[in-house]
Design a protein around this motif. Structure first.
Motif, PDB file in Angstrom:
ATOM      1  N   VAL A   1       0.992  -1.310  -0.108  1.00  0.00           N
ATOM      2  CA  VAL A   1      -0.076  -0.228  -0.142  1.00  0.00           C
ATOM      3  C   VAL A   1       0.823   1.146   0.017  1.00  0.00           C
ATOM      4  O   VAL A   1       0.607   2.160  -0.968  1.00  0.00           O
ATOM      5  N   LEU A   2       1.836   1.283   0.532  1.00  0.00           N
ATOM      6  CA  LEU A   2       2.825   2.384   0.898  1.00  0.00           C
ATOM      7  C   LEU A   2       3.722   2.730  -0.342  1.00  0.00           C
ATOM      8  O   LEU A   2       3.898   3.563  -0.813  1.00  0.00           O
ATOM      9  N   ARG A   3       3.875   1.415  -1.005  1.00  0.00           N
ATOM     10  CA  ARG A   3       4.646   1.673  -2.153  1.00  0.00           C
ATOM     11  C   ARG A   3       3.592   2.297  -3.286  1.00  0.00           C
ATOM     12  O   ARG A   3       4.293   3.181  -3.902  1.00  0.00           O
ATOM     13  N   THR A   4       2.619   1.750  -3.280  1.00  0.00           N
ATOM     14  CA  THR A   4       1.600   2.538  -4.305  1.00  0.00           C
ATOM     15  C   THR A   4       1.456   3.982  -4.033  1.00  0.00           C
ATOM     16  O   THR A   4       1.663   4.837  -4.833  1.00  0.00           O
ATOM     17  N   VAL A   5       1.241   4.375  -2.784  1.00  0.00           N
ATOM     18  CA  VAL A   5       1.320   5.577  -2.352  1.00  0.00           C
ATOM     19  C   VAL A   5       2.723   6.584  -2.831  1.00  0.00           C
ATOM     20  O   VAL A   5       2.496   7.405  -3.420  1.00  0.00           O
ATOM     21  N   VAL A   6       3.765   6.019  -2.522  1.00  0.00           N
ATOM     22  CA  VAL A   6       4.691   6.744  -2.826  1.00  0.00           C
ATOM     23  C   VAL A   6       5.080   6.642  -4.431  1.00  0.00           C
ATOM     24  O   VAL A   6       5.607   7.809  -4.833  1.00  0.00           O
ATOM     25  N   GLU A   7       4.770   5.914  -5.137  1.00  0.00           N
ATOM     26  CA  GLU A   7       4.817   5.741  -6.490  1.00  0.00           C
ATOM     27  C   GLU A   7       4.066   6.940  -7.151  1.00  0.00           C
ATOM     28  O   GLU A   7       4.681   7.625  -8.037  1.00  0.00           O
ATOM     29  N   ARG A   8       2.784   7.076  -6.599  1.00  0.00           N
ATOM     30  CA  ARG A   8       2.006   8.018  -7.227  1.00  0.00           C
ATOM     31  C   ARG A   8       2.267   9.541  -6.976  1.00  0.00           C
ATOM     32  O   ARG A   8       2.414  10.231  -7.702  1.00  0.00           O
TER      33      ARG A   8
ATOM     34  N   ALA B   1       5.851  10.102  -6.558  1.00  0.00           N
ATOM     35  CA  ALA B   1       6.767  10.414  -7.239  1.00  0.00           C
ATOM     36  C   ALA B   1       6.452  10.839  -9.046  1.00  0.00           C
ATOM     37  O   ALA B   1       6.931  11.733  -9.505  1.00  0.00           O
ATOM     38  N   GLU B   2       5.390   9.931  -9.310  1.00  0.00           N
ATOM     39  CA  GLU B   2       4.766  10.617 -10.651  1.00  0.00           C
ATOM     40  C   GLU B   2       4.171  11.973 -10.612  1.00  0.00           C
ATOM     41  O   GLU B   2       4.397  12.603 -11.621  1.00  0.00           O
ATOM     42  N   ARG B   3       3.618  12.330  -9.516  1.00  0.00           N
ATOM     43  CA  ARG B   3       3.030  13.729  -9.210  1.00  0.00           C
ATOM     44  C   ARG B   3       4.471  14.932  -9.141  1.00  0.00           C
ATOM     45  O   ARG B   3       4.148  16.079  -9.227  1.00  0.00           O
ATOM     46  N   GLY B   4       5.592  14.389  -8.863  1.00  0.00           N
ATOM     47  CA  GLY B   4       6.711  15.358  -8.711  1.00  0.00           C
ATOM     48  C   GLY B   4       6.995  15.534  -7.336  1.00  0.00           C
ATOM     49  O   GLY B   4       7.796  16.617  -7.186  1.00  0.00           O
ATOM     50  N   GLU B   5       6.137  15.172  -6.392  1.00  0.00           N
ATOM     51  CA  GLU B   5       6.412  15.744  -5.031  1.00  0.00           C
ATOM     52  C   GLU B   5       7.539  15.263  -4.219  1.00  0.00           C
ATOM     53  O   GLU B   5       7.951  16.051  -3.505  1.00  0.00           O
ATOM     54  N   ILE B   6       8.095  13.932  -4.728  1.00  0.00           N
ATOM     55  CA  ILE B   6       9.383  13.460  -4.203  1.00  0.00           C
ATOM     56  C   ILE B   6      10.327  13.070  -5.174  1.00  0.00           C
ATOM     57  O   ILE B   6       9.753  12.804  -6.556  1.00  0.00           O
ATOM     58  N   PRO B   7      11.617  13.083  -4.842  1.00  0.00           N
ATOM     59  CA  PRO B   7      12.482  12.837  -6.153  1.00  0.00           C
ATOM     60  C   PRO B   7      12.307  11.493  -6.852  1.00  0.00           C
ATOM     61  O   PRO B   7      12.696  11.288  -7.857  1.00  0.00           O
ATOM     62  N   THR B   8      12.046  10.506  -5.962  1.00  0.00           N
ATOM     63  CA  THR B   8      11.820   8.891  -6.463  1.00  0.00           C
ATOM     64  C   THR B   8      10.925   7.988  -5.619  1.00  0.00           C
ATOM     65  O   THR B   8      11.012   8.467  -4.628  1.00  0.00           O
TER      66      THR B   8
END
Length: 184
Positions: A122-129, A131-138
């Motif tokens: 679940v957290l992997r999905t949240v973090v991937e989204r 990153a796609e939005r540009g909120e975090i570098p990776t």
């Protein structure tokens, strides 16, 4: 003449009986025999589906409340999504109660390891989204950083018999998790 229960109907009855038995006697006193008696069946019917009481109660929880994996939050922000994940975890803790949670964690070795990977997914999905939005570098975070919010929530729950406050959840996200994932 009574009709023999089968398939999904039988499983739903078994899970309802497990939840009712949990509420009646608590986790420490819950037995497969007690659940079977409440469900008006033999304990072998339970053991064909779940190898132990921890797996049975986890299945009963999912039957009753669903799984966070089925409804990964998408608030549009990493902060909002992680807070919603933690709120769902805290709400589940409130629903099952500290005694059941402590009992399940004490029997963690008896639980399918995949159960503990659900929150990571679940957290992997949240973090991937994010990153796609540009909120975090990776989205490529070390496993321990990725699971840190859930691990800290679990830590809070284990150390306290009280529900974790929304302020406590915000501290986990704002003061610990977000600074780690935003540092790039």
């Amino acid at each position: 003449m009574t009709t023999r229960r089968r398939g999904a109907a039988l499983e739903a009855d078994l899970l309802d009986a497990a939840w009712a038995e949990l509420e009646a006697v608590g986790y420490a006193r819950l037995t497969m025999e007690g659940v079977a008696a409440r469900a008006r069946t033999g304990k072998q019917v339970l053991y064909r589906r779940w190898s132990n009481r921890a797996e049975l109660i986890i299945a009963a929880m999912r039957h009753r409340t669903g799984s966070i994996a089925d409804r990964v939050p998408d608030t549009g922000s990493l902060r909002g999504d992680v807070l919603e994940v933690l709120r769902a975890g805290a709400e589940r803790q409130r629903q099952i109660g500290p005694d059941t949670l402590h009992g399940l964690l004490a029997e963690a070795r008896d639980v399918d390891p995949a159960f503990f990977g659900i929150m990571r997914g679940v957290l992997r999905t949240v973090v991937e989204r994010a990153a796609e939005r540009g909120e975090i570098p990776t989205a490529d975070l070390p496993r321990r950083v990725l699971t840190l919010p859930a691990d800290l929530l679990r830590h809070e729950i284990l150390l306290s018999r009280e529900a974790v406050s929304d302020g406590g959840l915000e501290e986990i996200v704002d003061d610990v998790f977000l600074p780690l994932v935003r540092r790039g």
